[in-house]
Design an enzyme around this catalytic site. Structure first.
Site, mmCIF file in Angstrom:
data_model
loop_
_atom_site.group_PDB
_atom_site.id
_atom_site.type_symbol
_atom_site.label_atom_id
_atom_site.label_comp_id
_atom_site.label_asym_id
_atom_site.label_seq_id
_atom_site.Cartn_x
_atom_site.Cartn_y
_atom_site.Cartn_z
ATOM 1 N N GLU A 72 -1.477 4.991 -4.627
ATOM 2 C CA GLU A 72 -3.460 4.862 -5.136
ATOM 3 C C GLU A 72 -3.751 6.056 -5.559
ATOM 4 O O GLU A 72 -4.754 5.620 -6.103
ATOM 5 C CB GLU A 72 -3.170 3.734 -3.933
ATOM 6 C CG GLU A 72 -3.565 4.518 -2.576
ATOM 7 C CD GLU A 72 -2.622 4.666 -1.769
ATOM 8 O OE1 GLU A 72 -2.387 5.764 -0.558
ATOM 9 O OE2 GLU A 72 -1.601 4.267 -2.510
ATOM 10 N N ASP A 125 -16.561 26.651 -37.733
ATOM 11 C CA ASP A 125 -16.699 26.664 -37.878
ATOM 12 C C ASP A 125 -18.484 26.842 -38.038
ATOM 13 O O ASP A 125 -19.524 26.900 -38.145
ATOM 14 C CB ASP A 125 -17.261 29.025 -37.486
ATOM 15 C CG ASP A 125 -17.042 29.018 -39.210
ATOM 16 O OD1 ASP A 125 -16.807 29.114 -39.885
ATOM 17 O OD2 ASP A 125 -16.727 30.831 -39.231
ATOM 18 N N ASN A 154 3.057 7.127 4.162
ATOM 19 C CA ASN A 154 2.264 7.089 3.168
ATOM 20 C C ASN A 154 1.332 7.816 2.806
ATOM 21 O O ASN A 154 1.533 8.461 1.942
ATOM 22 C CB ASN A 154 1.933 5.529 2.255
ATOM 23 C CG ASN A 154 1.116 5.322 1.453
ATOM 24 O OD1 ASN A 154 1.448 6.231 0.126
ATOM 25 N ND2 ASN A 154 -0.513 5.726 1.732
ATOM 26 N N VAL A 169 0.681 -1.325 0.168
ATOM 27 C CA VAL A 169 0.243 0.108 0.294
ATOM 28 C C VAL A 169 0.872 0.969 0.167
ATOM 29 O O VAL A 169 0.373 2.602 -0.969
ATOM 30 C CB VAL A 169 -0.920 -0.134 1.180
ATOM 31 C CG1 VAL A 169 -1.647 1.588 1.060
ATOM 32 C CG2 VAL A 169 -1.914 -1.306 1.495
ATOM 33 N N ALA A 170 1.563 1.230 0.714
ATOM 34 C CA ALA A 170 2.775 2.491 0.825
ATOM 35 C C ALA A 170 3.794 2.967 -0.410
ATOM 36 O O ALA A 170 3.454 3.922 -0.626
ATOM 37 C CB ALA A 170 3.434 2.226 2.564
ATOM 38 N N ASP A 206 -16.745 22.321 -41.447
ATOM 39 C CA ASP A 206 -16.480 21.759 -41.086
ATOM 40 C C ASP A 206 -16.040 20.708 -40.553
ATOM 41 O O ASP A 206 -15.048 20.339 -40.147
ATOM 42 C CB ASP A 206 -16.217 22.747 -40.339
ATOM 43 C CG ASP A 206 -15.584 24.691 -41.478
ATOM 44 O OD1 ASP A 206 -14.658 24.565 -42.595
ATOM 45 O OD2 ASP A 206 -15.636 25.243 -40.734
ATOM 46 N N THR A 243 2.705 11.808 3.335
ATOM 47 C CA THR A 243 3.290 12.473 2.045
ATOM 48 C C THR A 243 2.652 12.310 0.156
ATOM 49 O O THR A 243 3.080 13.656 -0.273
ATOM 50 C CB THR A 243 5.032 11.703 1.480
ATOM 51 O OG1 THR A 243 3.933 10.079 1.246
ATOM 52 C CG2 THR A 243 5.433 11.437 2.656
ATOM 53 N N GLU A 276 11.064 2.956 -0.647
ATOM 54 C CA GLU A 276 10.366 2.139 0.588
ATOM 55 C C GLU A 276 10.704 0.715 0.881
ATOM 56 O O GLU A 276 11.295 -0.107 1.419
ATOM 57 C CB GLU A 276 9.388 2.696 1.292
ATOM 58 C CG GLU A 276 8.478 3.780 1.728
ATOM 59 C CD GLU A 276 6.831 4.480 1.569
ATOM 60 O OE1 GLU A 276 6.173 3.331 1.059
ATOM 61 O OE2 GLU A 276 6.621 5.535 1.690
ATOM 62 N N ASP A 293 -8.599 28.733 -39.203
ATOM 63 C CA ASP A 293 -9.319 29.228 -40.545
ATOM 64 C C ASP A 293 -8.297 30.699 -40.278
ATOM 65 O O ASP A 293 -8.465 31.100 -39.910
ATOM 66 C CB ASP A 293 -10.743 29.317 -40.061
ATOM 67 C CG ASP A 293 -12.131 29.865 -41.345
ATOM 68 O OD1 ASP A 293 -10.992 30.356 -42.355
ATOM 69 O OD2 ASP A 293 -12.915 29.832 -41.089
#
Length: 843
Positions: free
Chosen positions: A261, A586, A679, A256-257, A590, A682, A654, A303
């Site tokens: 995620e 426009d 985790n 996880v760290a 186009d 940070t 880590e 254009d």
């Protein structure tokens, strides 16, 4: 073919009656998707595989009575979920705001006047006017139709346009592809044709952008890598005699760290908020992928009218059939103005102005409400003819009422002309044709006027020729009798004051600006020279001469007399050469090019079908806004890469610390709660704040990135690996040194790891351009996270939860000094590489 008409109230509804019906029936809008509920948002956060692993670990620690680890896991999951939900809400709010800004409009008759309103304000009984390119805003019963053909593929899937006449219905969501029509609203909102299929549309989820898909794939690779390394750490710990459950929880915490995620959420939020920032500069992204694509655009096919020019067309020169020349002065679409010379016989000039007024569908709207000046409803060039007629002393409504239109051939891009037939008071018929000089005038009999047209075009004016004939019987407008020239008008549309600087800015940023116009080659050359993109001796590519050559695609900057379908050939040719093409447009013709281009850019004043086909809408029709949007796109992509550099360096550090720790006599270098705490501090608030970093100095003076380039390309992967190794080395060195000195080495490593990662966040900050404010939110986030990191060894409660020991002030200061090293090293190396890159660019 004649115009078909059925009886209707031409004055439309009154404003009071329209308001009453709006209150009774509700807005003309399909049902919006149900807003996401808070419980559903929380459920999606908790369903993340990494969070599910943490929750499983929390169950195990609870059963074992491990209160500290359980408390830390629950705290981390709660705060991460809160941050994720808030990010999701902010992203949804930003996208909803863009949808409101891009809402369609409709031209409606209210109180006897044409007005432009949001389509959501239409009510039953409203009289709606449609021109080619308009999306039908509600179900209509047509009361007038002139060669009206509708693209009904949005409702039926049938791609062949269907012709409709007065008395028939036109369904909402269909597109008027040719001709013009007027209709009475019969059904709105959920009761309309489009509203009845809204339930199907609302269940369709938007696809992820290419960048989001690449980030998701990167996340999977990182996750598998982290799982493999965590498995090794688990095995080493068990073999070293550590408790099985403790090592299992440590392995889960490490996964996880190590994996950021929050990365997908950060990317989505950065794209959504970046799109909202673009909208504030009058560039509205209709799809999120436009934000990331803008950063890699290499060619802009633009254009001329309204994008490079001010779209304030006015007749500046007039030449009558006998060769008399007049200079016309006036401001914008205001009917007041002066025509010189002032004396002499002006009958020829009035005939020319009268014919241009009749062969015309535009209206002038006087100042009122929030409008401070005269504006146009309809084609800007036709509106310029209406203003010209007013400056010649003609009254629009009186002239049109005295010579009602009975038949017409609408403007055709292939023939570049429009023809109308009008019944005169004596029972005869007046035929009027206007268009490009070469499509209206005769080469022999009108040779002098053709020469005059070329002369006007060389002065940068857009030239229209007008020819007329009077017949006893009503003629077919597609095959009228021989016409006699009434004269020429030279329509000017001055360059925007910023146009030349915009072209120079594109050049400096490595983006090649092409001007593609249907104008005369001499007009196009004059404008290209004023822009600074056409040098003496450069070739103007003319569409009438055939498809562009490979050499034209590589070197040409100005394309004239270009048909909309020829734009497809130009775009396809550029894409085959590896260019990333943005195209502006426009009109209804186009829309294929807007879809074919890598990013279609529609004008806010253009047709609704063009806006629907584009990824970016310019509210102010100013190409300079695209330059700002390109800078914003590059800023967003840079910030995503900046977050990757920061987050992945920490994750790799880590993994390395936990993997190398046992080799240095540390069976478990950091406890599960400590990993999760680092985790949380940070990757949480600092990661979100990093997305608000301003643009780097000189962001628009560097070459575009390649769309095939990996998100970790251009040296980012090497930087991440080097940063992770540097972080891990410093943390392990601090732990070994602390152990030899008899200090609590694990707590020292915990403090150094967290502070060092925060130091990297400061090191990857942007050095903004002078006058650009710094991102103080990042500094505040780092400060708060740093205080909480140190609190983990100072506060007794946190020490109990995290398994840390108290550190003295001198030790904490030493930890802070050591933690500065990775960020400082990264900053020095980055500065050296930037200097080397700049020197290479100069040479």
């Amino acid at each position: 073919m004649e115009t078909t008409v059925v009886g209707h109230a031409r004055a439309g509804l009154t404003a009071a009656e329209a308001n009453r019906r709006l209150v009774a029936d509700g807005p003309n809008a399909v049902a919006a998707p149900a807003p996401r509920r808070l419980a559903g948002r929380i459920g999606r956060q908790l369903a993340d595989p990494l969070v599910a692993l943490l929750l499983a670990a929390a169950v195990v620690t609870t059963v074992l009575g491990d209160v500290p680890d359980t408390a830390v896991i629950v705290l981390v999951v709660t705060i991460n979920t809160l941050i994720g939900v808030l990010q999701e809400i902010r992203a949804d709010a930003a996208i909803a705001a863009l949808d409101r800004l891009a809402a369609p409009t409709a031209r409606v008759v209210r109180d006897g006047r044409d007005v432009v309103l949001p389509a959501a304000e239409l009510v039953r009984g409203d009289l709606v006017r449609l021109e080619a390119g308009d999306v039908v805003p509600a179900d209509l019963r047509l009361v007038e139709a002139e060669r009206a053909a509708f693209d009904e593929s949005a409702l039926t899937g049938e791609s062949v346009p269907v012709h409709r006449s007065a008395g028939q219905d036109a369904g909402s969501g269909t597109v008027l592809t040719t001709g013009r029509a007027t209709g009475t609203v019969t059904r709105t909102g959920a009761a309309s044709s489009l509203g009845r299929i809204a339930a199907l549309v609302s269940r369709t989820k938007p696809a992820p952008t290419p960048l989001q898909r690449r980030i998701a794939g990167l996340g999977r690779v990182l996750g598998l890598t982290a799982i493999a390394v965590s498995g090794v750490v688990f095995a080493i710990g068990v073999l070293a005699g550590e408790p099985l459950i403790r090592m299992a929880i440590t392995a889960v915490s490490l996964v996880v760290a190590a994996v950021p995620e929050s990365l997908p959420a950060v990317v989505t939020l950065a794209l959504a908020l970046g799109a909202r920032r673009m909208a504030r500069t009058k560039a509205i992204p209709r799809r999120l992928h436009a934000v990331e694509t803008l950063g890699s655009v290499t060619v802009i096919a633009s254009d001329k009218t309204g994008t490079l020019t001010q779209n304030r067309m006015s007749v500046q020169q007039a030449v009558t059939a006998d060769g008399a020349r007049y200079t016309v002065a006036g401001t914008g679409y205001a009917p007041e103005g002066e025509i010189r010379p002032t004396g002499g016989d002006r009958d020829g000039l009035r005939r020319l102005a009268h014919a241009g007024l009749l062969c015309n569908d535009a209206e002038l709207i006087p100042p009122g409400g929030e409008r401070t000046e005269w504006t146009a409803a309809g084609d800007p060039m036709e509106a310029a003819l209406v203003a010209f007629a007013a400056r010649c002393g003609l009254e629009t409504s009186a002239c049109r009422a005295a010579s009602p239109r009975v038949a017409e051939q609408p403007f055709d891009q292939a023939t570049r002309r429009m023809t109308t037939v009008h019944r005169l008071s004596d029972g005869t018929y007046l035929v009027v044709r206007k268009g490009a000089p070469e499509s209206v005038l005769e080469p022999v009999t009108d040779a002098d006027l053709l020469s005059a047209a070329a002369e006007l075009a060389e002065g940068g004016l857009r030239v229209l020729a007008v020819a007329t004939a009077v017949t006893a019987e009503q003629p077919d407008p597609s095959d009228p009798p021989r016409l006699r020239a009434a004269g020429l008008v030279g329509v000017g549309d001055p360059l925007r004051p910023s146009a030349r600087a915009t072209a120079a800015a594109f050049e400096a940023s490595g983006v090649r600006l092409l001007m593609i116009t249907g104008d005369h080659p001499a007009t196009a050359a004059a404008i290209g020279t004023q822009l600074g993109i056409l040098e003496p001796g450069d070739r103007v590519v003319v569409g009438d001469a055939g498809p562009p050559s490979s050499d034209d695609l590589e070197h040409a900057r100005v394309f004239a007399r270009t048909q909309p379908e020829q734009k497809l050939d130009i775009i396809a040719g550029l894409q085959r050469r590896g260019e990333v093409v943005a195209m502006t447009g426009d009109g209804v013709n186009d829309s294929p090019g807007l879809k074919r281009a890598d990013i279609g850019v529609a004008m806010g004043s253009g047709t609704e079908v063009a806006r629907q086909a584009a990824e970016l809408v310019l509210v102010d029709d100013n190409l300079g806004t695209v330059a700002d949007a390109i800078g914003e796109g590059r800023r967003i992509y840079d910030n995503i890469r900046r977050f990757l550099r920061y987050a992945l360096s920490g994750g790799i550090a880590e993994l390395l610390v936990m993997l190398a720790g046992p080799l240095l006599g540390m069976p478990v270098a950091l406890l599960p709660g400590q990993l999760l705490w680092v985790n949380l501090l940070t990757h949480g608030i600092p990661g979100v704040a990093m997305g608000a970093e301003p643009a780097e100095r000189g962001v628009l003076r560097r070459k575009p990135r390649s769309p095939q380039e990996s998100v970790l390309g251009d040296g980012l992967l090497a930087s991440v690996l080097a940063g992770g190794f540097c972080l891990a080395t410093v943390v392990l060195a601090a732990g070994v040194t602390a152990g030899r000195m008899g200090l609590p080495w694990q707590s020292v490593m915990f403090v150094v790891l967290g502070l060092a990662q925060l130091g990297v966040a400061l090191a990857v900050r942007v050095k903004p351009a002078p006058g650009t404010p710094r991102n103080w939110s990042l500094l505040a986030a780092v400060a708060v996270s740093g205080i909480l990191q140190v609190a983990g060894v100072l506060l007794p409660t946190l020490r109990t939860l995290l398994g840390t020991e108290a550190l003295s002030l001198p030790v904490l200061l030493a930890c802070a000094a050591v933690a500065v090293v990775p960020g400082l090293a990264l900053r020095v190396v980055h500065g050296l590489l930037a200097g080397l890159s700049a020197r290479r660019a100069r040479t």
